[in-house]
Structure formats: C-alpha cells, structure tokens
Design a protein around this motif. Structure first.
Motif, short mmCIF file in Angstrom:
data_model
loop_
_atom_site.label_atom_id
_atom_site.label_comp_id
_atom_site.label_asym_id
_atom_site.label_seq_id
_atom_site.Cartn_x
_atom_site.Cartn_y
_atom_site.Cartn_z
N TRP A 24 11.92 -27.44 34.45
CA TRP A 24 10.47 -27.63 34.43
C TRP A 24 9.84 -27.15 35.73
O TRP A 24 8.71 -26.65 35.73
N MET A 25 10.55 -27.27 36.85
CA MET A 25 10.01 -26.78 38.12
C MET A 25 9.88 -25.26 38.12
O MET A 25 8.92 -24.71 38.67
N GLU A 26 10.83 -24.58 37.49
CA GLU A 26 10.72 -23.12 37.34
C GLU A 26 9.49 -22.77 36.51
O GLU A 26 8.73 -21.86 36.87
N ALA A 27 9.29 -23.49 35.41
CA ALA A 27 8.16 -23.20 34.52
C ALA A 27 6.81 -23.55 35.15
O ALA A 27 5.84 -22.81 34.99
N VAL A 28 6.74 -24.66 35.87
CA VAL A 28 5.47 -25.11 36.45
C VAL A 28 5.15 -24.38 37.75
O VAL A 28 4.04 -23.89 37.94
N PHE A 29 6.10 -24.32 38.67
CA PHE A 29 5.84 -23.78 40.00
C PHE A 29 6.29 -22.34 40.20
O PHE A 29 6.00 -21.74 41.24
N GLY A 30 7.00 -21.77 39.24
CA GLY A 30 7.48 -20.40 39.38
C GLY A 30 8.67 -20.27 40.34
O GLY A 30 8.96 -19.19 40.83
N TRP A 31 9.34 -21.38 40.60
CA TRP A 31 10.50 -21.37 41.49
C TRP A 31 11.72 -20.83 40.77
O TRP A 31 11.73 -20.67 39.56
N LYS A 32 12.79 -20.60 41.54
CA LYS A 32 14.05 -20.11 41.00
C LYS A 32 15.20 -21.00 41.48
O LYS A 32 15.13 -21.57 42.57
N ILE A 33 16.24 -21.07 40.67
CA ILE A 33 17.45 -21.77 41.09
C ILE A 33 18.16 -20.91 42.12
O ILE A 33 18.45 -19.74 41.87
N ARG A 34 18.41 -21.48 43.28
CA ARG A 34 19.07 -20.78 44.39
C ARG A 34 20.58 -21.00 44.38
O ARG A 34 21.33 -20.15 44.83
N TRP A 35 21.00 -22.19 43.92
CA TRP A 35 22.42 -22.55 43.90
C TRP A 35 22.58 -23.78 43.04
O TRP A 35 21.65 -24.58 42.90
N GLU A 36 23.76 -23.95 42.45
CA GLU A 36 24.09 -25.19 41.77
C GLU A 36 25.59 -25.36 41.76
O GLU A 36 26.34 -24.37 41.80
N GLY A 37 26.02 -26.62 41.76
CA GLY A 37 27.46 -26.86 41.73
C GLY A 37 27.82 -28.29 42.06
O GLY A 37 26.96 -29.17 42.22
N ALA A 38 29.13 -28.50 42.21
CA ALA A 38 29.68 -29.82 42.51
C ALA A 38 29.12 -30.32 43.84
O ALA A 38 28.89 -29.54 44.77
N ALA A 39 28.95 -31.65 43.92
CA ALA A 39 28.36 -32.26 45.11
C ALA A 39 29.10 -33.55 45.45
O ALA A 39 30.04 -33.96 44.77
N ILE A 40 28.62 -34.20 46.47
CA ILE A 40 29.23 -35.42 47.00
C ILE A 40 29.49 -36.47 45.91
O ILE A 40 28.70 -36.58 44.96
N ASP A 41 30.57 -37.21 46.05
CA ASP A 41 30.92 -38.32 45.15
C ASP A 41 31.02 -37.90 43.69
O ASP A 41 30.60 -38.63 42.79
N SER A 42 31.56 -36.71 43.45
CA SER A 42 31.75 -36.17 42.09
C SER A 42 30.43 -35.96 41.36
O SER A 42 30.38 -35.98 40.12
N GLY A 43 29.36 -35.76 42.11
CA GLY A 43 28.05 -35.50 41.52
C GLY A 43 27.82 -34.03 41.29
O GLY A 43 28.73 -33.20 41.43
N TYR A 44 26.59 -33.68 40.93
CA TYR A 44 26.19 -32.30 40.67
C TYR A 44 24.82 -32.08 41.26
O TYR A 44 23.95 -32.96 41.19
N THR A 45 24.59 -30.92 41.87
CA THR A 45 23.32 -30.61 42.51
C THR A 45 22.82 -29.24 42.09
O THR A 45 23.59 -28.30 41.92
#
Length: 126
Positions: free
Chosen positions: A21-42
């Motif tokens: 929704w942030m891409e659609a509303v603000f025109g932003w782009k995903i810069r990175w995504e992947g595994a994160a602290i404590d087995s989370g996802y970012t």
C-alpha cells in the motif's frame, strides 16, 4: 554538520502488504527484504535516500495501548508530498480514512491510520 534521518523501523502484521500500500499511495519502492532479528522478516520501502523498515516477528500481537500514552511509543509518521489532494485520493483508494485536516502555516495536512494502527501525517508545504 547536519544529520539526516535514514530510516525508522517498526513492527507491522504483514510487511509485504504494508509495503504494497505504501508503494501505491506514496510511489515508494521496495529497497530490500529478507530475514531479520529473532526469526522475523523485514521489508525496507521508501526512496533512494530514506525508507521505513517494516518488521514482523514470527508471532506478532497488537499491544492494545495508545502510543501517545506509552514512553517510546510511535505516535505518527510524517510524510511530505507535493500534491496533497492526489495523495488523499490514493489513501482513500487504499481503504484508509483521512481525518484531522488542517490548513495552517507552514502547510496543509491530514492524518490517517493504517491497518496496523499506525498513524500517518501527510503534509504539503506548497
């Protein structure tokens, strides 16, 4: 020497959905995504110079507390835009409800809450 804010990291229920929704509303782009602290996802979503880091742990749960009443609470995220009316239309299309419109120096603004309960302030200084 002046410091520049690069990013803010906060917890959401579904970082991919929030980034979409942030891409659609603000025109932003995903810069990175992947595994994160404590087995989370970012997911990092934003511009070339700044972004929001959207994190989710394996078992996230809403706090039920009002951020303005909690030390260290995230009260709102301020976003500067060129065309306030166009962004407001996108906010509505994304399923959110604009509120608290104000026209005062130095600019016009409105707020909305996303589906994570995060409040966004959208402002234009034109």
């Amino acid at each position: 020497m002046t410091a520049t804010l690069e990013h803010t990291n906060f917890t959401v229920a579904d970082p991919k959905a929030t980034a979409a929704w942030m891409e659609a509303v603000f025109g932003w782009k995903i810069r990175w995504e992947g595994a994160a602290i404590d087995s989370g996802y970012t997911v990092h979503v934003g511009t070339g110079s700044s972004y929001l880091a959207l994190y989710t742990p394996p078992r996230a749960s809403p706090s039920g507390e009002r951020s303005y009443d909690v030390i260290g609470g995230l009260n709102h995220v301020g976003i500067v835009v060129e065309d306030l009316d166009a962004i407001e239309a996108r906010v509505i299309k994304a399923g959110f409800t604009p509120k608290s419109h104000a026209d005062y120096e130095p600019g016009k603004r409105f707020y909305f809450d996303d589906d994570n309960g995060v409040e966004f302030e959208v402002v234009s200084y034109k």
